[in-house]
Design an enzyme around this catalytic site. Structure first.
Site, PDB file in Angstrom:
ATOM      1  N   GLN A   1       0.961  -1.108   0.177  1.00  0.00           N
ATOM      2  CA  GLN A   1       0.054  -0.013  -0.290  1.00  0.00           C
ATOM      3  C   GLN A   1       0.907   1.320   0.018  1.00  0.00           C
ATOM      4  O   GLN A   1       0.527   2.286  -0.706  1.00  0.00           O
ATOM      5  CB  GLN A   1      -0.878   0.060   1.305  1.00  0.00           C
ATOM      6  CG  GLN A   1      -2.057  -0.974   1.235  1.00  0.00           C
ATOM      7  CD  GLN A   1      -2.746  -0.932  -0.017  1.00  0.00           C
ATOM      8  OE1 GLN A   1      -3.369   0.111  -0.290  1.00  0.00           O
ATOM      9  NE2 GLN A   1      -2.917  -2.103  -0.999  1.00  0.00           N
TER      10      GLN A   1
ATOM     11  N   HIS B   1       1.629   2.860  -3.542  1.00  0.00           N
ATOM     12  CA  HIS B   1       0.566   3.881  -4.060  1.00  0.00           C
ATOM     13  C   HIS B   1       0.715   5.031  -4.166  1.00  0.00           C
ATOM     14  O   HIS B   1       0.529   5.743  -5.484  1.00  0.00           O
ATOM     15  CB  HIS B   1      -0.794   3.483  -3.373  1.00  0.00           C
ATOM     16  CG  HIS B   1      -1.573   2.269  -3.911  1.00  0.00           C
ATOM     17  ND1 HIS B   1      -2.185   1.998  -5.289  1.00  0.00           N
ATOM     18  CD2 HIS B   1      -2.012   1.030  -3.200  1.00  0.00           C
ATOM     19  CE1 HIS B   1      -2.778   1.042  -5.352  1.00  0.00           C
ATOM     20  NE2 HIS B   1      -2.799   0.451  -4.130  1.00  0.00           N
TER      21      HIS B   1
ATOM     22  N   GLU C   1      -9.163   1.015   5.465  1.00  0.00           N
ATOM     23  CA  GLU C   1      -9.621   0.630   4.140  1.00  0.00           C
ATOM     24  C   GLU C   1      -9.255  -0.932   3.951  1.00  0.00           C
ATOM     25  O   GLU C   1     -10.202  -1.659   3.544  1.00  0.00           O
ATOM     26  CB  GLU C   1      -8.678   1.398   2.801  1.00  0.00           C
ATOM     27  CG  GLU C   1      -9.042   0.893   1.607  1.00  0.00           C
ATOM     28  CD  GLU C   1      -8.324   1.410   0.533  1.00  0.00           C
ATOM     29  OE1 GLU C   1      -8.790   1.466  -0.535  1.00  0.00           O
ATOM     30  OE2 GLU C   1      -7.140   2.040   0.888  1.00  0.00           O
TER      31      GLU C   1
ATOM     32  N   ASP D   1      -7.052  -7.001  -4.293  1.00  0.00           N
ATOM     33  CA  ASP D   1      -6.867  -5.753  -5.315  1.00  0.00           C
ATOM     34  C   ASP D   1      -7.294  -6.202  -6.652  1.00  0.00           C
ATOM     35  O   ASP D   1      -7.299  -5.491  -7.596  1.00  0.00           O
ATOM     36  CB  ASP D   1      -5.491  -5.354  -5.239  1.00  0.00           C
ATOM     37  CG  ASP D   1      -5.356  -3.919  -4.067  1.00  0.00           C
ATOM     38  OD1 ASP D   1      -6.105  -3.441  -3.724  1.00  0.00           O
ATOM     39  OD2 ASP D   1      -3.995  -3.533  -3.968  1.00  0.00           O
TER      40      ASP D   1
ATOM     41  N   HIS E   1     -54.892  14.045   3.738  1.00  0.00           N
ATOM     42  CA  HIS E   1     -54.591  12.518   3.822  1.00  0.00           C
ATOM     43  C   HIS E   1     -55.571  11.679   4.580  1.00  0.00           C
ATOM     44  O   HIS E   1     -55.799  10.622   4.274  1.00  0.00           O
ATOM     45  CB  HIS E   1     -53.490  12.478   4.786  1.00  0.00           C
ATOM     46  CG  HIS E   1     -52.095  13.061   4.071  1.00  0.00           C
ATOM     47  ND1 HIS E   1     -51.839  14.288   3.814  1.00  0.00           N
ATOM     48  CD2 HIS E   1     -50.965  12.005   3.927  1.00  0.00           C
ATOM     49  CE1 HIS E   1     -50.513  14.302   3.024  1.00  0.00           C
ATOM     50  NE2 HIS E   1     -49.979  13.116   3.432  1.00  0.00           N
TER      51      HIS E   1
END
Length: 872
Positions: free
Chosen positions: A699, A702, A768, A802, A861
């Protein structure tokens, strides 16, 4: 001042037919009326933007929701003609009553008088057939009243004049009006209507006429007649009545002609005002701009600058400013700062004058006049939507005066800034004691506030900065479509050779040339993702009989049009195209649009094109960032508008998604506020150090704004060192090591005593990706409350999620896993409920419905039930 008349135009043909008024003639009249429907709201907004400074727009909006009406008022509508219900809603929003006209519900005297009771806003009677009836209630209504507008079933000049003489404003279709009644005798004369209430106390019957420029500066005093007004409207020039020579066409002999801008009467209807653009030497026969001498102040400065721009003397400082934009920019910034620092009245006036000089030089250089600036000021003065009004963060940090006496607070500084890519090996980012390493905290030795602060996400800029950058991009794409989209792609992606912003399906095979092993990998991933998401389909509608005869159901339908954002930037991500596109295909979305940043040569990686082909995308938008989000949200000439936008991205993509989802005019939803990637690994003594380090780095590579967290459960110094050694060794061998170092700079290790404490911190962070490399990992899953996706045990690296396992990798970040799910089949589906009652069912539930309606005082109503059941 109330208009003398309104020329009604059709928004679908605002230029009007050839036998009606031209757009320029409409500007002479000064006011127009248009009816706006839900289908023509966008046309109306465009029309308002294009008519700024030409004439005031009055809009009939009886069929529109309040949000659209407010948008039209904010865009510059002078007044809106509304129903009584809309009137109440606008008043609740504190919209000025001066901007509202109440459309009367009927044409009878009693209906109108009743509707007018207690009303302080202007009123409108539509499509009148009985003129005498209108005359009667106008006379009873009196003259000390708000304005009254009247349109006619069959407009006739006598009827319009009679209405005008009763101090009401006729609304006439533009195609039935004319400024040249001799050539068009069957049309209604604008001049006649304009002068209907004009009065003169002069023996010769002429009207005093003040002539001004567009800034309102008086040029001179002349006289007009009904004939000269008609001729001025017909020719579009300043035409007056000379007491000696008859009709006087200003400038006919001298060349100092006047272009007519508008004609109006004063409050007493005994003086005319002509607004003109003076050509040549000036208005006065003495060759001065005005009969009262030369211009002064800003008007004089504008004339001087325009002269200098045309022919600056050799060595002219002003001429140099025109030829050197950087010098002009520097002077504007310098003078703005000096004005901010000035304190005395004398100094403030002096510095403001300097700033006006350089600002007006900038305007003149760009062909912008003072009149243009003032029109913009006027347009802004009638906006109804309130802005927060804070300065942009880029300037708040500079707001401390030069003397340093005043402290500036609330500078919106981010709590923790993401590192930049290290510029060299000597750059310290991500380096501790000469090694690539994360900062370590032992939770038992730290205050809870310290740990909470350490777990905060990094931020490159404050949210206000990001929104401030994104909003003008979104507005530009919304207004200018493909042209703006290409401009930003050229600017941000450097793809200057790109001439079309969209690649349409079917995609050429030449763009999908891939090695066999790559195609096989994509195909395997595609099928696994398809299987997992297909298994999420609902077999049949949910049907529940809540009581005898009352059947409630829920059934699903796919969202028709979806836009899928596939990030580009520092990595190629065909996996995102699969993760977003496959569930859209499985759900049955009719239109799938992908957007992804192109490479510098304007092309897209063939892996993404192949994935788009596999999922049945209709097109690929060759753009990234806020501009791509705006294109899909609003649509352009080439990009289809979508109903929902999904996909991860950086802070700018996230901000753009939030902006368009909050714009009711866009009519688009989003999946979640996704941001930079992140992972949290929980590891105990059973974890393999190499596995742990590899998961953290998967990660970290990234982007520099990514964050990775290690929660080490009960590890001793030797076990911690083993993981840190692996992290340094593996990171040093990576091709994206500089990006990894940027991410590692704000990544941390938390050393905890128990698995319970570790999962408590994990749930607080809401990662995440959550990786469990602990003993009995499956059993620990029960402690997970907040996470995007969980990877269980030593043989489940985050990478499989992924790419190929089948779960979706588009997941909530920045702690949004506390509120949002990751992308799944449900992300592409909406649920519709239905009710189906028999007579018995209504009898069973009707009593409860009627009682609740009575309690809420909604009598209609209650009656909807009581009428069916035959009860009082």
């Amino acid at each position: 001042m109330a208009p003398a008349l309104l020329a009604a135009i059709d928004l679908t043909n605002p230029t009007t037919p050839s036998n009606g008024l031209s757009p320029q003639s409409l500007a002479f009249v000064g006011h127009v009326y248009s009816r706006v429907t839900p289908d023509t709201v966008d046309l109306a907004l465009t029309h308002l933007q294009s008519s700024v400074g030409l004439y005031s727009s009055y809009l009939g909006v009886a069929t529109l929701p309040i949000d659209d009406i407010v948008s039209l008022l904010d865009a510059g509508a002078a007044k809106v003609f509304v129903t009584r219900k809309q009137l109440f809603e606008l008043e609740a929003l504190h919209i000025s009553q001066d901007r509202i006209v109440l459309a009367l519900p009927g044409n009878t005297r009693e209906e109108n008088i009743e509707a007018l009771a207690g009303t302080q806003v202007d009123v409108y009677s539509h499509h009148v057939e009985d003129i005498e009836l209108v005359e009667a209630w106008l006379k009873e209504y009196g003259t000390d009243r708000p304005d009254v507008f009247v349109s006619f079933a069959s407009p006739k000049i006598d009827d319009a004049l009679q209405i005008s003489r009763l101090a009401a404003i006729p609304v006439i279709p533009a195609q039935q009006l004319t400024v040249d009644p001799k050539s068009e005798p069957g049309h209604l004369s604008v001049a006649t209507l304009l002068m209907a209430n004009a009065t003169s106390d002069r023996p010769d019957g002429l009207f005093s006429t003040i002539v001004t420029d567009e800034r309102g500066v008086a040029l001179g005093l002349v006289y007009s007649s009904a004939e000269s007004v008609a001729e001025s409207l017909r020719t579009g020039r300043g035409v007056y009545q000379s007491r000696k020579r008859g009709l006087w066409y200003k400038g006919e002999s001298s060349g100092d002609v006047q272009e007519l801008v508008s004609v109006s009467l004063d409050c007493d209807n005994d003086c005319l005002r002509f607004v003109v653009r003076q050509k040549g030497r000036g208005f006065c026969h003495l060759a001065t701009p005005t009969c009262f001498g030369n211009y002064n102040g800003l008007s004089k400065l504008q004339k001087t600058l325009q002269s200098r721009q045309a022919s600056a003397p050799p060595g002219s400082y002003t001429g140099r400013l025109f030829s050197d934009p950087q010098l002009l920019r520097a002077k504007i910034l310098e003078e703005a700062t000096e004005l901010c620092d000035a304190t005395s009245k004398k100094d403030i006036a002096f510095e403001a004058a300097d700033l006006f000089f350089f600002a007006l030089t900038k305007c003149v250089a760009a062909g912008v006049s003072l009149e243009d600036v003032e029109r913009n000021l006027d347009a802004k003065s009638i906006k109804v939507k309130r802005r927060k009004g804070d300065a942009k963060p880029a300037f708040t940090s500079q707001a401390v005066p030069a003397n340093g006496e005043t402290e500036v607070k609330n500078l919106n500084k981010p709590v923790k800034e993401a590192s930049e890519i290290p510029k060299s090996k000597q750059d310290p980012a991500g380096i501790r004691d000469g090694r690539i390493a994360m900062k370590r905290y032992i939770t038992s030795q730290e205050a809870p506030e310290t740990i909470k602060s350490a777990l905060q996400r990094p931020s490159q800029r404050s949210s206000e900065q990001i929104i401030g950058i994104c909003r003008p991009i979104i507005d530009a794409v919304k207004a200018r479509g493909d042209a703006a989209l290409l401009e930003y792609t050229h600017k941000f992606e450097k793809a200057t050779s790109l001439t079309l912003p969209v690649l349409k399906a079917p995609f050429p095979p030449s763009l999908m040339q891939l090695p066999a092993q790559t195609i096989q990998a994509i195909d395997i991933s595609f099928e696994n993702i398809r299987k997992f998401h297909a298994a999420q389909k609902e077999d049949k509608p949910l049907v529940v009989e809540t009581m005898p005869g009352v059947v409630c159901s829920r059934f699903s339908r796919p969202i028709e049009r979806v836009g899928l954002y596939v990030p580009g930037g520092t990595a190629v991500l065909p996996s995102s195209a699969l993760m977003l596109g496959v569930p859209a295909m499985v759900a049955g979305c009719r239109k799938i649009v992908l957007a992804t940043p192109p490479r510098a040569n304007g092309s897209i990686t063939p892996e993404v094109v192949y994935a788009a082909h596999k999922v049945g995308a209709e097109a690929i938008v060759l753009a990234g960032g806020a501009q791509a989000i705006a294109a899909m949200a609003y649509g352009t000439e080439s990009v289809s508008k979508v109903d929902k936008i999904l996909g991860p991205g950086n802070q700018f993509v996230t901000a753009a998604k939030m902006i368009v989802s909050n714009d009711t005019n866009a009519g688009v939803s989003i999946d979640m506020p996704a941001g930079p990637s992140e992972v949290l690994v929980v590891a105990d003594s059973t974890a393999n150090p190499a596995f742990v380090a590899s998961d953290l780095l998967s990660q970290a590579e990234h982007g520099v704004d990514s964050q990775v967290i290690l929660i080490a459960v009960g590890l001793n110094e030797t076990e911690l060192a083993a993981i840190e050694d692996e992290l340094h060794k593996q990171a040093s061998a990576l091709p994206r090591v500089d990006i990894v170092r940027g991410a590692i700079e704000h990544s941390i290790t938390l050393v905890v005593d128990t698995i319970a404490e570790g999962l408590r911190l994990s749930n607080q962070y809401a990662p995440e990706h959550l990786i469990l490399q602990v003993k009995d990992a499956e059993g620990v899953v029960g402690l997970v409350e907040n996470a995007g996706s969980v990877f269980i045990g030593p043989w489940t690296p985050e990478s499989v999620g992924d790419y190929s396992a089948g779960v979706n990798h588009s997941l909530p970040t920045f702690g949004y896993a506390k509120q949002y799910s990751g992308v799944n089949l449900g992300s592409y589906i909406k649920h519709i409920t239905s009710s189906n009652l028999t007579k018995e069912g209504l009898q069973n539930v009707g009593g409860a419905v009627m009682e609740l309606a009575r309690v809420e005082e909604l009598e209609a109503h209650r009656r909807a039930v009581s009428i069916r059941l035959g009860v009082a």
